[in-house]
Every structure is written in structure tokens, then in C-alpha cells.
Motif scaffolding. Structure first.
Motif, short mmCIF file in Angstrom:
data_model
loop_
_atom_site.label_atom_id
_atom_site.label_comp_id
_atom_site.label_asym_id
_atom_site.label_seq_id
_atom_site.Cartn_x
_atom_site.Cartn_y
_atom_site.Cartn_z
N PRO A 20 31.41 39.32 39.23
CA PRO A 20 32.30 39.85 39.11
C PRO A 20 31.93 40.92 40.60
CG PRO A 20 33.13 40.00 37.02
CD PRO A 20 31.25 39.32 36.96
N ILE A 21 30.34 41.32 40.60
CA ILE A 21 30.00 41.83 41.84
C ILE A 21 30.11 41.07 42.80
CG2 ILE A 21 27.81 43.05 42.72
CD1 ILE A 21 29.47 44.26 40.44
N GLU A 23 31.26 37.77 43.97
CA GLU A 23 32.50 37.11 43.89
C GLU A 23 33.40 38.46 44.75
OE1 GLU A 23 33.23 34.53 43.91
OE2 GLU A 23 31.65 33.85 42.39
N ARG A 24 33.11 39.59 44.51
CA ARG A 24 33.70 40.76 45.32
C ARG A 24 33.04 40.57 46.86
NH1 ARG A 24 32.81 45.91 41.21
NH2 ARG A 24 34.29 45.19 39.91
N VAL A 25 31.87 40.80 46.77
CA VAL A 25 31.21 40.62 48.63
C VAL A 25 31.92 39.39 48.78
CG1 VAL A 25 29.15 40.33 49.15
CG2 VAL A 25 29.27 41.58 47.33
N ASN A 26 31.80 38.24 48.28
CA ASN A 26 32.87 37.12 48.23
C ASN A 26 34.26 36.90 49.30
OD1 ASN A 26 29.98 35.90 48.45
ND2 ASN A 26 30.28 34.57 46.27
N PHE A 27 34.53 37.36 48.17
CA PHE A 27 36.11 37.51 48.42
C PHE A 27 36.13 38.78 49.83
CE2 PHE A 27 40.42 40.20 47.66
CZ PHE A 27 41.50 39.21 47.41
N MET A 79 38.65 41.71 42.08
CA MET A 79 38.36 41.95 43.34
C MET A 79 38.84 42.28 44.96
SD MET A 79 36.92 38.40 43.65
CE MET A 79 38.85 38.13 42.98
N GLY A 80 39.04 42.72 46.09
CA GLY A 80 39.81 44.03 46.73
C GLY A 80 39.86 44.85 47.29
N ASP A 81 40.23 45.72 47.34
CA ASP A 81 40.16 46.76 48.29
C ASP A 81 41.15 47.37 49.49
OD1 ASP A 81 38.77 46.69 50.24
OD2 ASP A 81 36.74 47.22 49.98
N LEU A 82 40.96 48.13 49.83
CA LEU A 82 41.90 48.46 51.41
C LEU A 82 41.83 48.08 52.99
CD1 LEU A 82 41.81 52.61 51.55
CD2 LEU A 82 44.43 50.83 49.93
N GLU A 83 39.62 47.80 52.34
CA GLU A 83 40.07 46.86 53.95
C GLU A 83 40.30 45.26 53.85
OE1 GLU A 83 38.67 48.03 56.57
OE2 GLU A 83 38.48 50.15 55.72
N TRP A 205 42.09 37.58 33.09
CA TRP A 205 42.33 38.88 32.42
C TRP A 205 41.65 39.36 31.45
CZ3 TRP A 205 47.16 40.88 32.14
CH2 TRP A 205 48.34 39.83 32.92
N ARG A 206 40.74 38.54 31.29
CA ARG A 206 39.17 38.88 30.07
C ARG A 206 38.70 39.92 30.40
NH1 ARG A 206 37.35 34.43 29.48
NH2 ARG A 206 34.72 34.12 31.44
N HIS A 207 38.34 40.37 31.96
CA HIS A 207 37.78 41.09 32.37
C HIS A 207 38.88 42.22 32.72
CE1 HIS A 207 34.42 39.40 34.23
NE2 HIS A 207 34.67 38.05 35.38
N TYR A 208 40.60 42.71 33.14
CA TYR A 208 40.86 43.32 32.73
C TYR A 208 41.21 43.75 31.69
CZ TYR A 208 45.57 45.64 34.49
OH TYR A 208 46.75 46.65 34.06
N LEU A 209 41.13 43.01 30.79
CA LEU A 209 41.66 43.79 28.81
C LEU A 209 40.63 43.83 27.95
CD1 LEU A 209 44.48 41.40 29.24
CD2 LEU A 209 44.72 43.48 29.42
N ALA A 210 39.47 43.94 29.06
CA ALA A 210 38.17 43.84 28.46
C ALA A 210 38.24 42.82 26.93
CB ALA A 210 37.95 45.28 27.72
N GLY A 211 38.76 41.30 27.28
CA GLY A 211 38.89 40.81 26.18
C GLY A 211 39.43 40.45 25.08
N GLN A 212 40.55 41.25 24.94
CA GLN A 212 41.10 41.42 24.20
C GLN A 212 42.77 40.96 24.52
OE1 GLN A 212 40.09 42.37 21.41
NE2 GLN A 212 38.57 42.91 21.85
N PRO A 213 43.40 40.91 23.80
CA PRO A 213 44.75 40.38 23.78
C PRO A 213 45.59 41.43 24.98
CG PRO A 213 44.51 39.43 20.91
CD PRO A 213 43.72 40.45 22.43
#
Length: 299
Positions: A20-21, A23-27, A79-83, A205-213
Motif C-alpha cells: 500500500p505505501i 502504491e500510494r506514491v505511484n497513484f 490510496m488517494g488524498d485531497l491532491e 477489501w482485505r485492507h479495508y476490512l482487516a482481512g475479515q468479512p
């Protein structure tokens, strides 16, 4: 595939989200490489909404704006922010004549659900309480976003309904992420589509939900059993997008629940392809988002 879009596919980075780190830069590099928007007909201001924690926002206020929208960027909740959202939030403000409040919500995996949703809900309440300062009335506030941001918008509408929160006039859902189960035909079949494919969606989804349904419809709105009483919606989908079928299903379920819906399936497009501004279909997509919002918030 639309031929104007197909010519750019080779320039898109691989559809993965293992780190994620990085990919944030790349995004950020990709998102800010598009032509800069014209903000001469609006004021743009960075502000902080008090909360626990405080939430950074960027307010785009066109002259003689009609209504406001709480707007969330895409990026898979990771990823993503105000910029990165600046080119699109400014264009939405210009195209709709609406105050756009772009939200810098907390990102996963460091801050999994419900952190981002709580941030958005904080901003929604602030906007309703400060509508006069924004130059709008509390009954003319919409909510919307791209991709993960669209999922947050749908979830916020559910939460506001259930908690008797601020009135939401309209939902503007552009290729939203709504269903962590990934059981639709498009979710199962689009394994090699540009920018977003099955594996990358699963990773978000895995990152957002911490690996849980998903434990709640506020995490994955498609899991909601009751869609009645929600605000009218505009739902846009891309033909070659894993989210396509869950978005269409959600729109149909809204309709069956008595919610007015406008659904537009964009032929020949893929998830996020509207960033290719030289393509005619991309310009039409962005124009329609503005027109739909302007119409929804009109007197």
C-alpha cells in the motif's frame, strides 16, 4: 474496449495492491499527471473539520453555487488524498455549479473500517450545521464519490437514514465499491482488466476490512437488506469493471425499494478510464456527473 481508451492501456501501471505505501506514491504520480483544472470561477479553500480525530477537507465554491456535495476520492480505501482528487473535485464543482467538499478520510490498512466512514459522517454533520456559511441550505446537500469513495457515500446514506442524521438530497455513485463478497459475474470474471481486476479489488477489501468479512452494511452497502427511504441516486458503471454487476444490482434494488435511480452503464470503458481526458467517452462521463448533480440540487 473504446479505441480511444485502448490506446492508453499500456501506460497504466499493473493492477496490484500488495504494498500500500508504494502504491500510494505511484497513484499520486498518476493522478496528478492529468491536466490541471480551471479554478478561476471558484474559490478553493483547505479547512479542518473538528472531530475525533479532526478531518481535513478542501472546499470548492463556485460563484453562485447551488447546493453542496460531500465528495470522496477513489483509491480502494488505501490510496488517494485531497491532491489526487483535486483535478476531479474541481471539475465536478465547475460542471455542476455546486459546492464540492472533498474529504481527506483516513486510509487503510493503518485505519481500517469504520475509520473512513466515521470521518465522512463527521464532515456530513459539519456541513449540515454550517450550511449557511457554505452558502447553501441544509436540505440541499448531496453525497458522492468515485470507486471506494462511492462505497463510502452509499454507506453514509445508509447510516444517516438509520441514525436519523442529516438529510441527504442525492447520492452520486460513480463505479462504487459496494460488495466485499465478490460473487457477481463481473467480479469473478474480470481477472485481467486494466487498472482494477479481481485480485486488486480483493486486496482493497482485505485492507479495508482487516482481512475479515464485512460486519455491517456500513462496510459493504450491498449487504444491506433494506434500501427503502434512501436518497435518490445516480449510479454509473464501467463495462470492464469488476464492480459493474454489484453496482447494477444495487441500483435495481434501490428502484425496487421505491428509490428514484438513474443508471448509466458506459460501454467500452474500464474502471477509472475517465481519467483519460482525451477520450470522448471520458468527457461525456465527467459532463454527465456534473449535469446529474446540478439537476438534483436545483430549486
Amino acid at each position: 474496449m473504446d479505441p480511444e481508451l485502448e490506446a492508453f492501456i499500456a501506460l497504466f501501471p499493473p493492477a496490484k495492491l500488495d504494498d500500500p505505501i508504494t502504491e500510494r506514491v505511484n497513484f499520486a504520480k498518476l493522478a496528478t499527471s492529468v491536466p490541471k483544472p480551471d479554478t478561476s470561477a471558484m474559490t478553493v479553500e483547505d479547512r479542518t473539520v473538528p472531530g475525533d480525530p479532526d478531518v481535513a477537507i478542501r472546499v470548492y465554491r463556485p460563484h453562485e453555487a447551488q447546493g453542496a456535495i460531500i465528495w470522496m476520492h477513489g483509491g480502494g480505501w488505501v490510496m488517494g488524498d485531497l491532491e489526487t482528487e483535486h483535478p476531479w473535485a474541481a471539475r465536478l464543482a465547475e460542471g455542476s455549479g455546486t459546492v464540492v467538499i472533498s474529504v481527506d478520510y483516513r486510509l487503510a490498512p493503518e485505519n481500517p473500517f469504520p475509520a473512513a466512514l466515521d470521518d465522512v459522517y463527521t464532515v456530513l454533520n459539519w456541513a449540515a450545521e454550517n450550511a449557511a456559511e457554505l452558502g447553501v441550505t441544509p436540505d440541499r446537500i448531496a453525497i458522492g464519490g468515485h470507486s471506494a469513495g462511492g462505497g463510502l457515500a452509499a454507506a453514509t446514506a445508509l447510516r444517516a437514514r438509520d441514525e436519523q442524521g442529516p438529510s441527504i438530497r442525492f447520492q452520486l455513485l460513480n463505479q462504487p465499491g459496494l460488495d466485499d463478497r465478490q460473487e457477481t459475474w463481473s467480479a469473478r470474471s474480470f481477472t485481467d482488466t486494466p487498472w482494477m481486476n479481481r485480485d486488486k479489488v480483493s486486496a482493497t477489501w482485505r485492507h479495508y476490512l482487516a482481512g475479515q468479512p464485512a460486519s455491517s452494511p456500513y462496510a459493504a452497502p450491498a449487504r444491506a437488506t433494506d434500501l427503502s427511504g434512501l436518497p435518490p441516486a445516480y449510479v454509473a458503471t464501467a463495462e470492464f469493471c469488476p464492480n459493474r454487476d454489484e453496482d447494477i444490482d444495487y441500483a435495481v434494488r434501490l428502484l425496487r425499494s421505491g428509490v428514484p435511480v438513474e443508471l448509466h452503464q458506459w460501454s467500452g470503458t474500464f474502471h477509472g478510464s475517465q481519467a483519460i481526458l482525451t477520450a470522448d467517452v471520458s468527457r461525456r462521463q465527467l459532463t454527465e456527473l456534473g449535469v446529474a448533480l446540478r439537476r438534483a440540487l436545483a430549486e
